[in-house]
Design an enzyme around this catalytic site. Structure first.
Site, PDB file in Angstrom:
ATOM      1  N   ASN A 120       0.817  -1.219   0.000  1.00  0.00           N
ATOM      2  CA  ASN A 120       0.000   0.000   0.000  1.00  0.00           C
ATOM      3  C   ASN A 120       0.853   1.273   0.000  1.00  0.00           C
ATOM      4  O   ASN A 120       0.595   2.206  -0.764  1.00  0.00           O
ATOM      5  CB  ASN A 120      -0.953   0.001   1.201  1.00  0.00           C
ATOM      6  CG  ASN A 120      -1.945  -1.149   1.139  1.00  0.00           C
ATOM      7  OD1 ASN A 120      -2.026  -1.842   0.122  1.00  0.00           O
ATOM      8  ND2 ASN A 120      -2.681  -1.371   2.212  1.00  0.00           N
ATOM      9  N   HIS A 166     -17.984  36.836 -30.140  1.00  0.00           N
ATOM     10  CA  HIS A 166     -19.143  36.140 -30.734  1.00  0.00           C
ATOM     11  C   HIS A 166     -18.825  35.646 -32.147  1.00  0.00           C
ATOM     12  O   HIS A 166     -19.723  35.482 -32.962  1.00  0.00           O
ATOM     13  CB  HIS A 166     -20.387  37.034 -30.770  1.00  0.00           C
ATOM     14  CG  HIS A 166     -20.633  37.757 -29.482  1.00  0.00           C
ATOM     15  ND1 HIS A 166     -21.359  37.213 -28.447  1.00  0.00           N
ATOM     16  CD2 HIS A 166     -20.206  38.970 -29.035  1.00  0.00           C
ATOM     17  CE1 HIS A 166     -21.390  38.067 -27.432  1.00  0.00           C
ATOM     18  NE2 HIS A 166     -20.693  39.138 -27.759  1.00  0.00           N
ATOM     19  N   SER A 287      -7.825  13.236 -48.058  1.00  0.00           N
ATOM     20  CA  SER A 287      -9.017  12.405 -48.005  1.00  0.00           C
ATOM     21  C   SER A 287      -8.841  11.264 -48.992  1.00  0.00           C
ATOM     22  O   SER A 287      -8.237  11.430 -50.052  1.00  0.00           O
ATOM     23  CB  SER A 287     -10.239  13.237 -48.387  1.00  0.00           C
ATOM     24  OG  SER A 287     -11.275  12.391 -48.841  1.00  0.00           O
ATOM     25  N   LYS A 293      -8.783  17.652 -50.862  1.00  0.00           N
ATOM     26  CA  LYS A 293      -8.821  17.951 -49.431  1.00  0.00           C
ATOM     27  C   LYS A 293      -7.452  17.974 -48.756  1.00  0.00           C
ATOM     28  O   LYS A 293      -6.584  17.183 -49.068  1.00  0.00           O
ATOM     29  CB  LYS A 293      -9.694  16.907 -48.691  1.00  0.00           C
ATOM     30  CG  LYS A 293     -11.155  16.990 -48.996  1.00  0.00           C
ATOM     31  CD  LYS A 293     -11.840  18.237 -48.458  1.00  0.00           C
ATOM     32  CE  LYS A 293     -12.038  18.208 -46.971  1.00  0.00           C
ATOM     33  NZ  LYS A 293     -13.006  17.212 -46.516  1.00  0.00           N
ATOM     34  N   GLU A 300      -7.412  18.695 -34.992  1.00  0.00           N
ATOM     35  CA  GLU A 300      -8.695  18.035 -34.715  1.00  0.00           C
ATOM     36  C   GLU A 300      -8.530  16.955 -33.651  1.00  0.00           C
ATOM     37  O   GLU A 300      -9.376  16.784 -32.764  1.00  0.00           O
ATOM     38  CB  GLU A 300      -9.271  17.425 -35.996  1.00  0.00           C
ATOM     39  CG  GLU A 300      -9.817  18.472 -36.951  1.00  0.00           C
ATOM     40  CD  GLU A 300     -10.257  17.881 -38.280  1.00  0.00           C
ATOM     41  OE1 GLU A 300     -10.787  16.764 -38.296  1.00  0.00           O
ATOM     42  OE2 GLU A 300     -10.055  18.538 -39.317  1.00  0.00           O
TER      43      GLU A 300
HETATM   44  N1  ARG Z   1      -1.568  -3.342  -7.275  1.00  0.00           N
HETATM   45  C1  ARG Z   1      -2.012  -2.638  -6.127  1.00  0.00           C
HETATM   46  C2  ARG Z   1      -2.422  -1.209  -6.529  1.00  0.00           C
HETATM   47  O1  ARG Z   1      -2.175  -0.821  -7.598  1.00  0.00           O
HETATM   48  C3  ARG Z   1      -0.926  -2.562  -5.108  1.00  0.00           C
HETATM   49  C4  ARG Z   1      -1.415  -2.466  -3.703  1.00  0.00           C
HETATM   50  C5  ARG Z   1      -2.141  -3.706  -3.339  1.00  0.00           C
HETATM   51  N2  ARG Z   1      -2.406  -3.792  -1.957  1.00  0.00           N
HETATM   52  C6  ARG Z   1      -3.196  -4.707  -1.461  1.00  0.00           C
HETATM   53  N3  ARG Z   1      -3.367  -4.715  -0.205  1.00  0.00           N
HETATM   54  N4  ARG Z   1      -3.852  -5.528  -2.233  1.00  0.00           N
HETATM   55  O2  ARG Z   1      -2.999  -0.477  -5.777  1.00  0.00           O
END
Ligand code: ARG
Length: 485
Positions: A120, A166, A287, A293, A300
């Site tokens: 995490n 405008h 085109s 064209k 675009e």
């Molecule tokens: N692949 C996960 C993400 O992108 C990484 C973290 C995953 N953590 C877990 N507790 N499953 O967020």
């Protein structure tokens, strides 16, 4: 393929110990991110090395562990660079793929790397490292775009074209002045990216899964190793919020909005009905059915791609809005919109810097990719009575209240329209005759009105900072150059 009847024997899953049943192939595919997050491999390795150095420094792992980890990571980095690394869906994401390979290469030291951290805080760190690089690339490209714009603006500091409101001809401006509006927009864009970078550049690592860790870590050391300005102060916030990515996408949306507006103008100016510019062939296509064209495909597409960048912003905002603290797997969905946004912005800026640029030919002449057709711009000014406001201002300066001046000039425009001529084509006596219904205006008209009615006179009169007088445009360009130096 692993034997799904015996998941405990499957060494692929780092977390499979407590599970009695393997995930299905579909779930595996659905939950894996390796095929898009492997883009962060270099950042993942960098982050892991900084973490490992800190662990060794704090005595949490041994010096030989660190040496093993460094050796293994060097090998892995090489394998990835050479395209030899075997990315494996079974290992879910970039983090587990690299960690598993490290363990295969160096054994126990590889297994010790994850001490005191979680995927995490690891993933949050990787994204920030990745995004910081992307922002630096974008800032450099905005500058290149701006330098090209400045060059073109300088070349056209005196070139008159109608300013529109405008989409009706309003007052004369110079093409240089018009272009400098986009310099200002992108100047603010660059400020936004630079400001966003400050909040990107904070270290989540050390937050571990959500609550911090029981190991005596040194987060400041890791922050310094990775070039972060500071650490994230709250562990729950550090692993869960992606506001920095949302900010980046918002800044990207605004930048693309500005480039989309410029694109719309290039497209319009290039239409044969307007014919103000021609765009170098390599930014256009033909085109397959209509041989005559020449389509402005690049502008675009920029206009079109603004939609997907806006979509990514909304995707991230929506991703975040319902999430309770702390980390949720929803966050894995942050990467594809973020990567796509950075890719789109980087490609767009690269191509735009080129498109607004020029090359110096063998004979020393500079050829711009945006070729201005001065005569067409001038003709449009003539048709639009662009100096009507100047005439009104002239009368006001001689004492006529503005509302009366407005009415007198409206009469003159009506007369010019009837005769199919532009205001400067009236003789002084004819102009007086047109304004007869506003008697107070008539004696105020003198020979000097002729200059006021010319495009050059109109331009030169807007002599203040931010105005379109060519001297002011040159001053703006000089200011801009100094700011970019
Ligand atoms: N692949 C996960 C993400 O992108 C990484 C973290 C995953 N953590 C877990 N507790 N499953 O967020």
């Amino acid at each position: 393929m692993a034997d799904q009847s015996a998941p405990q024997d499957n060494p692929a899953k780092a977390w499979s110990g407590r599970f009695s049943e393997p995930v299905s192939d579909l779930v595996k595919r659905y939950t894996a991110s390796v095929f898009f997050d492997k883009r962060m491999a270099a950042q993942d390795i960098r982050g892991s090395l900084a973490h490992a150095r800190m662990l060794a420094r704090q005595g949490i792992i041994g010096a030989t562990d660190l040496a093993d980890i460094e050796r293994g990571m060097a090998q892995i980095a090489g394998e990835i660079e050479r395209g030899e690394f075997a990315w494996n869906l079974d290992d879910e994401d970039v983090h587990l793929n690299i960690e598993k390979r490290l363990t295969a290469l160096v054994g126990d030291a590889g297994k010790r790397l994850h001490t005191g951290r979680s995927r995490n805080d690891q993933v949050a760190t990787d994204i920030r490292l990745w995004l910081r690089d992307a922002i630096d690339t974008i800032l450099g490209l905005i500058r290149e775009f701006q330098l090209a714009v400045l060059e073109l603006a300088e070349h056209h500091a005196d070139t008159p074209l109608p300013g529109f409101t405008h989409l009706q001809v309003a007052q004369p401006v110079t093409f240089g002045h018009h272009l400098m509006a986009y310099f200002e927009m992108t100047r603010r864009d660059a400020e936004r990216f630079a400001d966003c970078r400050k909040r990107v550049n904070r270290l989540p690592l050390g937050a571990a899964a959500l609550a911090g860790t029981t190991f005596p870590i040194d987060r400041e050391f890791v922050a310094a190793e990775l070039g972060f300005d500071e650490v994230c102060f709250n562990s729950l916030d550090a692993v869960s919020d992606r506001d920095f990515a949302i900010e980046f996408c918002a800044a990207s949306s605004l930048l693309m909005t500005h480039l989309s507006r410029l694109s719309e103008e290039l497209i319009l100016w290039m239409s044969p009905r307007v014919g103000f510019i021609d765009l170098a062939d390599r930014f256009c296509t033909g085109s397959s059915i209509m041989p005559q064209k020449k389509n402005p495909d690049v502008p675009e597409l920029v206009r079109g791609k603004t939609g997907r960048v806006n979509g990514s912003l909304i995707a991230l905002l929506t991703l975040m809005k319902g999430q309770p603290l702390a980390y949720n797997k929803d966050n894995q969905e942050d990467k594809e919109p973020l990567f796509d946004t950075a890719d789109t912005v980087i490609d767009t800026l690269r191509i735009y810097a080129d498109m607004m640029g020029s090359r110096v030919d063998a004979d020393g002449t500079r050829a711009f990719n945006v070729r201005v057709k001065r005569e067409a711009m001038r003709a449009a000014l003539r048709q639009g009575y662009a100096t009507a406001t100047d005439l009104a201002d002239y009368l006001v300066k001689k004492g006529l209240p503005f509302r009366d001046a407005h009415e007198a000039v409206a009469l003159a425009v009506r007369g010019a329209e009837k005769r199919g001529i532009d205001l400067p084509e009236f003789t002084l006596e004819e102009l007086k005759a047109e304004m007869a219904e506003v008697p107070r205006a008539v004696p105020l008209l003198e020979a000097d009105v002729a200059h006021v009615l010319t495009v050059e006179g109109s331009l030169a009169a807007r002599q203040h900072i931010g105005g379109t007088a060519p001297t002011q445009v040159r001053a703006a360009i000089a200011r801009a150059r100094a700011a970019l130096a």
